[in-house]
Design an enzyme around this catalytic site. Structure first.
Site, PDB file in Angstrom:
ATOM      1  N   ASP A  40      -4.154  -1.433   8.987  1.00  0.00           N
ATOM      2  CA  ASP A  40      -3.540  -0.153   9.334  1.00  0.00           C
ATOM      3  C   ASP A  40      -3.792   0.026  10.833  1.00  0.00           C
ATOM      4  OD1 ASP A  40      -2.544   2.454   9.381  1.00  0.00           O
ATOM      5  OD2 ASP A  40      -4.303   3.355   8.427  1.00  0.00           O
ATOM      6  N   CYS A  92       0.330  -0.366   5.624  1.00  0.00           N
ATOM      7  CA  CYS A  92       0.913   0.891   5.128  1.00  0.00           C
ATOM      8  C   CYS A  92       2.043   1.380   6.019  1.00  0.00           C
ATOM      9  CB  CYS A  92      -0.173   1.955   5.006  1.00  0.00           C
ATOM     10  SG  CYS A  92      -1.015   2.289   6.561  1.00  0.00           S
ATOM     11  N   ARG A 130       6.468   3.457  -2.397  1.00  0.00           N
ATOM     12  CA  ARG A 130       6.074   4.866  -2.218  1.00  0.00           C
ATOM     13  C   ARG A 130       7.040   5.750  -3.012  1.00  0.00           C
ATOM     14  NH1 ARG A 130       3.434   6.468   2.303  1.00  0.00           N
ATOM     15  NH2 ARG A 130       3.320   8.437   1.168  1.00  0.00           N
ATOM     16  N   GLN A 147      -0.431   6.336  -0.983  1.00  0.00           N
ATOM     17  CA  GLN A 147      -0.277   5.044  -0.322  1.00  0.00           C
ATOM     18  C   GLN A 147      -1.011   3.956  -1.105  1.00  0.00           C
ATOM     19  OE1 GLN A 147       1.399   4.368   2.820  1.00  0.00           O
ATOM     20  NE2 GLN A 147       1.204   2.347   1.917  1.00  0.00           N
ATOM     21  N   ARG A 198       0.589  17.207   3.884  1.00  0.00           N
ATOM     22  CA  ARG A 198      -0.020  16.252   4.818  1.00  0.00           C
ATOM     23  C   ARG A 198      -0.710  17.072   5.896  1.00  0.00           C
ATOM     24  NH1 ARG A 198       2.507  10.896   7.564  1.00  0.00           N
ATOM     25  NH2 ARG A 198       1.853  10.185   5.523  1.00  0.00           N
ATOM     26  N   HIS A 216      -5.543   8.871   1.534  1.00  0.00           N
ATOM     27  CA  HIS A 216      -4.089   8.717   1.378  1.00  0.00           C
ATOM     28  C   HIS A 216      -3.834   8.075   0.012  1.00  0.00           C
ATOM     29  CE1 HIS A 216       0.004   8.602   2.486  1.00  0.00           C
ATOM     30  NE2 HIS A 216       0.004   7.696   3.451  1.00  0.00           N
TER      31      HIS A 216
END
Ligand code: CP
Ligand code: NVA
Length: 304
Positions: free
Chosen positions: A218, A258, A286, A132, A102, A129
């Site tokens: 988000d 998310c 996830r 996700q 990340r 992402h």
């Protein structure tokens, strides 16, 4: 394919196959029937940014498969500062069986993939992402029973999550609509790459949700944008998912997020709680999607 960095690197069939396996593996997990396919394998987990879901889901997934996840912060390893990215990639790729990263810079994850002999997974960059987006569409698949022809309206910032969802929707035959202020739509090159898919931008949240099966949001302030918090909160004020906006959406529409959520900003508390079951399923998925992904990349040497 050794790495999992961008959804566009995979065919629709490859992504659909991964999702199908993730749904089946979720059932095996629930029945206590998962095999320790990654016994004695180690995943290096590099974090330049904070995380709850990503860290815990990858680490849990490795434990479920009999392996281990090694948490490495930027303060520990100095990726690109203490040591060149290509050297970190080559060393970790020998010491571990996979790398999850990340980072701020998307190019950094690409470089890790280029130089590491072991598979590299994008666990969020400023650009995208993908884990996700796959967990989100897995949640939608479980909820609706099929994805083709469904429509996802993303309300707010044209950011990393929006970009990955747009590509995922294209791969699964879904429509994607982004409602954002004009200066926060996705960049021209990306929009051009979506030209042959059911991709649309609008400035109007009500227009975006009119035919939506999924209403998604988000944060307005992504990690690394904290200095812009006040101005972003002003700019995005009309892009909140609230009861009024949901009254413009079909009655069957579900809300997704998310997480982490900033209640009272991109989503109201009442709408969040009304859809909390779906939102928490996304978070759980996830784990299930990434566990299947780890099996494919580390256990089987790539995505077939
Ligand atoms: N959605 C997500 O990636 O959460 P974290 O930032 O907590 O990992
Ligand atoms: N867009 C958000 C996603 C967090 C999971 C961020 O990059 O901070």
């Amino acid at each position: 394919m050794k790495d999992f960095i961008e959804l566009k690197d995979f065919t629709a069939d490859q992504l659909a196959g991964l999702m199908e396996r993730a749904i089946a593996d979720k059932q095996l997990y629930r029945e206590g029937k998962l095999s320790p396919t990654l016994a004695r394998k180690c995943l290096a987990m590099i974090f330049e940014k904070p995380s709850l879901r990503t860290r815990v889901s990858f680490e849990s997934a490795m434990v479920h498969l009999g392996g281990h996840g090694l948490y490495l912060t930027q303060a520990d390893i100095g990726l690109g500062t203490r040591e060149a990215v290509q050297d970190v990639a080559r060393v970790l790729g020998r010491l571990c069986d996979g790398i999850m990263a990340r980072t701020f810079s998307h190019d950094m994850v690409r470089q890790l993939g280029e130089h590491s002999p072991a598979p590299v997974i994008n666990a969020l960059t400023d650009y995208s992402h993908p884990c996700q987006a796959m967990a989100d569409l897995m949640t939608a698949q479980e909820h609706f029973g099929e994805l083709e022809g469904r429509s996802l309206a993303f309300i707010g910032d044209g950011n990393n999550v929006a970009r990955s969802l747009a590509v995922a929707c294209a791969k699964f035959g879904m429509q994607f609509v982004l409602a954002s202020p004009a200066q926060f739509r996705l960049e021209q090159a990306f929009e051009d790459s979506m030209a042959s898919y059911a991709y649309r931008w609008t400035e109007s949240p009500a227009d975006a949700v009119a035919d939506a099966d999924i209403v998604y949001t988000d944060t307005w302030v992504s990690m690394g944008q904290e200095d812009e918090k006040q101005s972003r909160r002003q700019t995005f004020a009309g892009y909140q998912i609230n009861a009024e906006l949901m009254s413009a959406a079909p009655a069957h529409a579900v809300v997704m997020h998310c997480l982490p959520a900033y209640r009272g900003y991109e989503i109201t508390d009442d709408v969040f709680e009304a859809h909390a079951e779906t939102i928490m399923e996304e978070a759980e998925n996830r784990l299930h999607f990434q566990r299947t992904l780890l099996n494919a990349l580390i256990g089987e040497g790539g995505i077939a």
